[in-house]
Motif scaffolding. Structure first.
Motif, PDB file in Angstrom:
ATOM      1  N   PHE A 233      85.286  60.068  24.828  1.00 11.86           N
ATOM      2  CA  PHE A 233      84.672  60.084  26.159  1.00 11.86           C
ATOM      3  C   PHE A 233      85.215  58.991  27.079  1.00 11.86           C
ATOM      4  CE2 PHE A 233      80.522  62.151  24.426  1.00 11.86           C
ATOM      5  CZ  PHE A 233      81.143  63.384  24.433  1.00 11.86           C
ATOM      6  N   VAL A 234      85.703  57.893  26.517  1.00 13.32           N
ATOM      7  CA  VAL A 234      86.130  56.767  27.347  1.00 13.32           C
ATOM      8  C   VAL A 234      87.307  57.125  28.245  1.00 13.32           C
ATOM      9  CG1 VAL A 234      87.796  55.815  25.673  1.00 13.32           C
ATOM     10  CG2 VAL A 234      86.604  54.285  27.270  1.00 13.32           C
ATOM     11  N   TRP A 235      88.061  58.172  27.878  1.00 15.03           N
ATOM     12  CA  TRP A 235      89.247  58.531  28.665  1.00 15.03           C
ATOM     13  C   TRP A 235      88.922  59.441  29.838  1.00 15.03           C
ATOM     14  CZ3 TRP A 235      92.180  55.060  26.808  1.00 15.03           C
ATOM     15  CH2 TRP A 235      92.227  54.780  25.448  1.00 15.03           C
ATOM     16  N   ILE A 236      87.723  60.026  29.879  1.00 14.50           N
ATOM     17  CA  ILE A 236      87.409  61.035  30.901  1.00 14.50           C
ATOM     18  C   ILE A 236      87.523  60.484  32.319  1.00 14.50           C
ATOM     19  CG2 ILE A 236      85.564  62.505  31.814  1.00 14.50           C
ATOM     20  CD1 ILE A 236      84.729  63.075  28.936  1.00 14.50           C
ATOM     21  N   PRO A 237      86.906  59.345  32.662  1.00  9.90           N
ATOM     22  CA  PRO A 237      87.064  58.852  34.040  1.00  9.90           C
ATOM     23  C   PRO A 237      88.506  58.473  34.369  1.00  9.90           C
ATOM     24  CG  PRO A 237      85.889  57.248  32.673  1.00  9.90           C
ATOM     25  CD  PRO A 237      85.963  58.503  31.895  1.00  9.90           C
ATOM     26  N   VAL A 238      89.269  57.996  33.379  1.00 13.65           N
ATOM     27  CA  VAL A 238      90.665  57.641  33.628  1.00 13.65           C
ATOM     28  C   VAL A 238      91.495  58.892  33.908  1.00 13.65           C
ATOM     29  CG1 VAL A 238      92.630  56.312  32.769  1.00 13.65           C
ATOM     30  CG2 VAL A 238      90.316  55.745  32.016  1.00 13.65           C
ATOM     31  N   ILE A 239      91.169  59.988  33.215  1.00 15.23           N
ATOM     32  CA  ILE A 239      91.868  61.248  33.452  1.00 15.23           C
ATOM     33  C   ILE A 239      91.683  61.705  34.891  1.00 15.23           C
ATOM     34  CG2 ILE A 239      91.889  63.715  32.858  1.00 15.23           C
ATOM     35  CD1 ILE A 239      91.166  62.865  29.981  1.00 15.23           C
ATOM     36  N   LEU A 240      90.456  61.623  35.379  1.00 18.56           N
ATOM     37  CA  LEU A 240      90.183  62.052  36.759  1.00 18.56           C
ATOM     38  C   LEU A 240      90.927  61.173  37.765  1.00 18.56           C
ATOM     39  CD1 LEU A 240      86.340  62.747  36.421  1.00 18.56           C
ATOM     40  CD2 LEU A 240      88.220  64.412  36.384  1.00 18.56           C
ATOM     41  N   LEU A 241      90.977  59.863  37.518  1.00 19.85           N
ATOM     42  CA  LEU A 241      91.679  58.960  38.427  1.00 19.85           C
ATOM     43  C   LEU A 241      93.187  59.220  38.419  1.00 19.85           C
ATOM     44  CD1 LEU A 241      89.838  55.567  37.739  1.00 19.85           C
ATOM     45  CD2 LEU A 241      89.724  56.960  39.821  1.00 19.85           C
ATOM     46  N   CYS A 242      93.759  59.443  37.238  1.00 22.95           N
ATOM     47  CA  CYS A 242      95.199  59.696  37.145  1.00 22.95           C
ATOM     48  C   CYS A 242      95.583  61.017  37.804  1.00 22.95           C
ATOM     49  CB  CYS A 242      95.643  59.697  35.684  1.00 22.95           C
ATOM     50  SG  CYS A 242      95.922  58.053  35.008  1.00 22.95           S
ATOM     51  N   THR A 243      94.729  62.024  37.637  1.00 19.35           N
ATOM     52  CA  THR A 243      95.007  63.309  38.285  1.00 19.35           C
ATOM     53  C   THR A 243      95.037  63.147  39.799  1.00 19.35           C
ATOM     54  OG1 THR A 243      93.927  64.486  36.460  1.00 19.35           O
ATOM     55  CG2 THR A 243      94.265  65.698  38.509  1.00 19.35           C
ATOM     56  N   ALA A 244      94.080  62.399  40.345  1.00 14.43           N
ATOM     57  CA  ALA A 244      94.055  62.148  41.785  1.00 14.43           C
ATOM     58  C   ALA A 244      95.291  61.366  42.230  1.00 14.43           C
ATOM     59  CB  ALA A 244      92.788  61.391  42.158  1.00 14.43           C
ATOM     60  N   ALA A 245      95.723  60.400  41.434  1.00 17.36           N
ATOM     61  CA  ALA A 245      96.903  59.608  41.792  1.00 17.36           C
ATOM     62  C   ALA A 245      98.153  60.480  41.831  1.00 17.36           C
ATOM     63  CB  ALA A 245      97.086  58.469  40.790  1.00 17.36           C
ATOM     64  N   VAL A 246      98.291  61.387  40.867  1.00 20.91           N
ATOM     65  CA  VAL A 246      99.443  62.290  40.868  1.00 20.91           C
ATOM     66  C   VAL A 246      99.416  63.199  42.093  1.00 20.91           C
ATOM     67  CG1 VAL A 246     100.536  64.205  39.652  1.00 20.91           C
ATOM     68  CG2 VAL A 246      99.683  62.252  38.352  1.00 20.91           C
ATOM     69  N   TRP A 247      98.247  63.736  42.412  1.00 21.87           N
ATOM     70  CA  TRP A 247      98.150  64.721  43.488  1.00 21.87           C
ATOM     71  C   TRP A 247      98.398  64.089  44.868  1.00 21.87           C
ATOM     72  CZ3 TRP A 247      98.463  69.736  43.271  1.00 21.87           C
ATOM     73  CH2 TRP A 247      98.142  70.487  44.416  1.00 21.87           C
ATOM     74  N   PHE A 248      97.822  62.911  45.079  1.00 23.81           N
ATOM     75  CA  PHE A 248      97.934  62.292  46.401  1.00 23.81           C
ATOM     76  C   PHE A 248      99.074  61.278  46.513  1.00 23.81           C
ATOM     77  CE2 PHE A 248      93.390  63.474  46.051  1.00 23.81           C
ATOM     78  CZ  PHE A 248      93.310  64.312  47.154  1.00 23.81           C
ATOM     79  N   GLY A 249      99.622  60.830  45.381  1.00 18.13           N
ATOM     80  CA  GLY A 249     100.648  59.792  45.432  1.00 18.13           C
ATOM     81  C   GLY A 249     102.063  60.283  45.233  1.00 18.13           C
ATOM     82  N   THR A 250     102.254  61.556  44.868  1.00 20.50           N
ATOM     83  CA  THR A 250     103.599  62.105  44.667  1.00 20.50           C
ATOM     84  C   THR A 250     103.746  63.388  45.468  1.00 20.50           C
ATOM     85  OG1 THR A 250     103.057  63.494  42.748  1.00 20.50           O
ATOM     86  CG2 THR A 250     103.526  61.181  42.311  1.00 20.50           C
ATOM     87  N   ARG A 251     104.936  63.943  45.426  1.00 20.03           N
ATOM     88  CA  ARG A 251     105.151  65.249  46.050  1.00 20.03           C
ATOM     89  C   ARG A 251     106.137  66.041  45.218  1.00 20.03           C
ATOM     90  NH1 ARG A 251     108.634  62.792  50.597  1.00 20.03           N
ATOM     91  NH2 ARG A 251     110.765  63.435  50.052  1.00 20.03           N
TER      92      ARG A 251
END
Length: 510
Positions: free
Chosen positions: A282-300
């Protein structure tokens, strides 16, 4: 043939050949003495004379260093043609480096999820789960299966659907094994088959490696790809992160009632301790959501024409796809096997060590840590000195280390065992970086597809060794034959690398 080598042969042909012959003879002597060392170690185990073990080991080290040092004194040419490679265009440097940073963090997360079972499995028997030692090895080895097979499609998805969308999707998908595993390990009556199922599903995290590497390859010019792929390979730190963090988070109720109840863990000193094994997932769940957002908004998405999956899988007909796969099977497979099985090896082999058994979760994380830190060094060195040469050095050290491990498998030899393991892992990490430099050199147009196949085969290199290690321990009471087999495979890989990527006159020498 390089301009340097051509000028060298023209200026000192006989001297050059004599020195090269001397180096080859030294390397042959090294291999011969390592076989002698192995025989001595086995005789010692059977009650033979131990006195020849250390002299053989020390003599082989001296010869190895002498062979490496002699390369420095190869004759220099009277005139060498200075050829400066044309500068490659790098218009989106800022975006490329930002994409690399986000990709490396995302890959670290994926490896943390992929290897969480290596930290969970060691706690299961004391938490009331009825599983055998061999079943624990299966729980740590099974995530490699799906993680290996999915690397082929994960590698080609980037060219089909775009770099940003592909990396964001595979990162978000990590929620599935984290939620499923967290629920399964809350009940000690959970059947082994269910645990094995979620262990297998966790393998999708390992497949993220192919997507991440393919994305980085797109954004960097060839002259910088060795360094860039090596830096992205720092995501392997996720193995160390998982093994260090999991023992901490399972000792506290991080999520309250939302995270479920605790279990009672039997302590070696007597008594029990409340643990929340589900926190390891369970400890990885919030990190997964943050990383997904970083990929979507920080790259193209990298601007390119989409390719069909069938067209990219044509690289499977290329011989070099499989020769590189064989090299990566050894280097990356060694890294995965050490990271997944080392806690259980320490627990099994050194249980009777003088002064008490060493803590597996205290020492084990340092092996993948050393390998991960050396990976970017291997990529940089391949850019600077040649991928074939650096790969040969890495594999040679692994072979020497594998043969030497049989000397340190007694309960009172943990320090020597652990030091040798660190050397092998450092060489494997260095080799991971240099091997990946070969890929864009040999097939720059379909590097993503090649990465998928190479990383798939390489990950399978981490599936079989843990099972073979477990079998050797149950059958012989020692993992000596498993480590010896690794050394023999390394000698074969050394020959393959020498023929295709280091030999003079080879069209793919790099």
């Amino acid at each position: 043939m390089t301009d340097f080598r051509r000028a060298q042969e023209q200026s000192h042909p006989s001297k050059t050949n004599t020195v090269l012959l001397g180096v080859i003879l030294l390397l042959v002597l090294i291999v011969s003495l390592q076989v002698w060392l192995l025989t001595a170690g086995l005789n010692t185990a059977l009650g033979g004379d131990r006195s020849i073990v250390w002299p053989a080991f020390q003599a082989s080290l001296v010869l190895f260093l002498a062979g490496a040092a002699s390369l420095r004194y190869l004759p220099r040419p009277i005139r060498a043609v200075a050829a400066r490679p044309a500068a490659e265009a790098f218009p989106d440097a800022a975006l490329a480096w930002r994409t690399l940073a986000i990709s490396a963090v995302s890959l670290t997360l994926a490896f943390s999820v992929w290897f969480m079972w290596s930290a969970i499995a060691i706690k299961l028997p004391d938490a009331g789960f009825r599983i055998s030692p061999s079943q624990r090895f299966w729980l740590t080895a099974t995530p490699v299966i799906l993680g290996s097979l999915l690397r082929i499609p994960y590698g080609v998805f980037v060219s089909r659907f775009g770099s940003r969308r592909s990396l964001a999707a595979v990162t978000l998908l990590l929620l599935v094994p984290c939620i499923g595993t967290g629920i399964a390990v809350q009940d000690p009556t959970t059947p082994f088959g269910v645990l094995l199922f979620w262990s297998a599903v966790t393998g999708i995290a390992g497949a993220n490696f192919a997507t991440s590497m393919a994305v980085v390859t797109l954004w960097f010019p060839k002259s910088k790809q060795g360094s860039a792929l090596g830096i992205n390979g720092l995501g392997n730190l996720g193995v160390t992160v998982a093994q260090l963090l999991v023992p901490v988070v399972i000792a506290a109720g991080l999520f309250g009632a939302l995270g479920g109840g605790s279990l009672s863990l039997r302590l070696k000193a007597g008594g029990t301790q409340a643990v929340w094994l589900q926190n390891a997932a369970f400890v990885w769940i919030p990190v997964i959501l943050l990383c997904t957002a970083a990929v979507w908004f920080g790259t193209r998405d990298f601007p390119m024409k989409p390719k069909t999956i069938a067209s990219q899988l044509g690289v499977a007909r290329d011989l070099h796809t499989w020769t590189i796969s064989a090299l990566y099977f050894l280097t990356f497979g060694c890294f995965v096997a050490m990271g997944a099985s080392l806690p259980l090896i320490i627990q099994s082999v050194f249980a009777d060590a003088p002064g008490g058994a060493p803590s597996p979760l205290l020492y084990a994380p340092f092996a993948p840590l050393v390998a991960t830190l050396l990976r970017p060094v291997g990529g940089w060195a391949a850019d600077r000195f040649g991928a074939g040469r650096m790969t040969a050095i890495a594999i040679g050290v692994m072979a020497v280390g594998g043969f030497s491990l049989s000397r340190f498998l007694r309960p009172d030899s943990f320090d020597g065992f652990f030091a040798t393991i660190l050397v092998i892992c450092a060489a494997s990490g260095f080799g991971n970086g240099s091997v990946f430099k070969i890929i864009p050199t040999v097939n720059p147009r379909e590097a993503g597809a090649v990465i998928g196949i190479v990383s798939c085969v390489g990950a399978f290199g981490g599936f079989f060794p843990p099972l073979f290690l477990g079998w050797c321990i149950e059958r012989f009471g020692s993992p000596a034959w498993a480590y010896t087999a690794m050394a023999v495979v390394a000698l074969g890989a050394l020959a393959v690398n020498g023929w295709f990527y280091q030999r003079e006159g080879s069209p793919t020498r790099c």
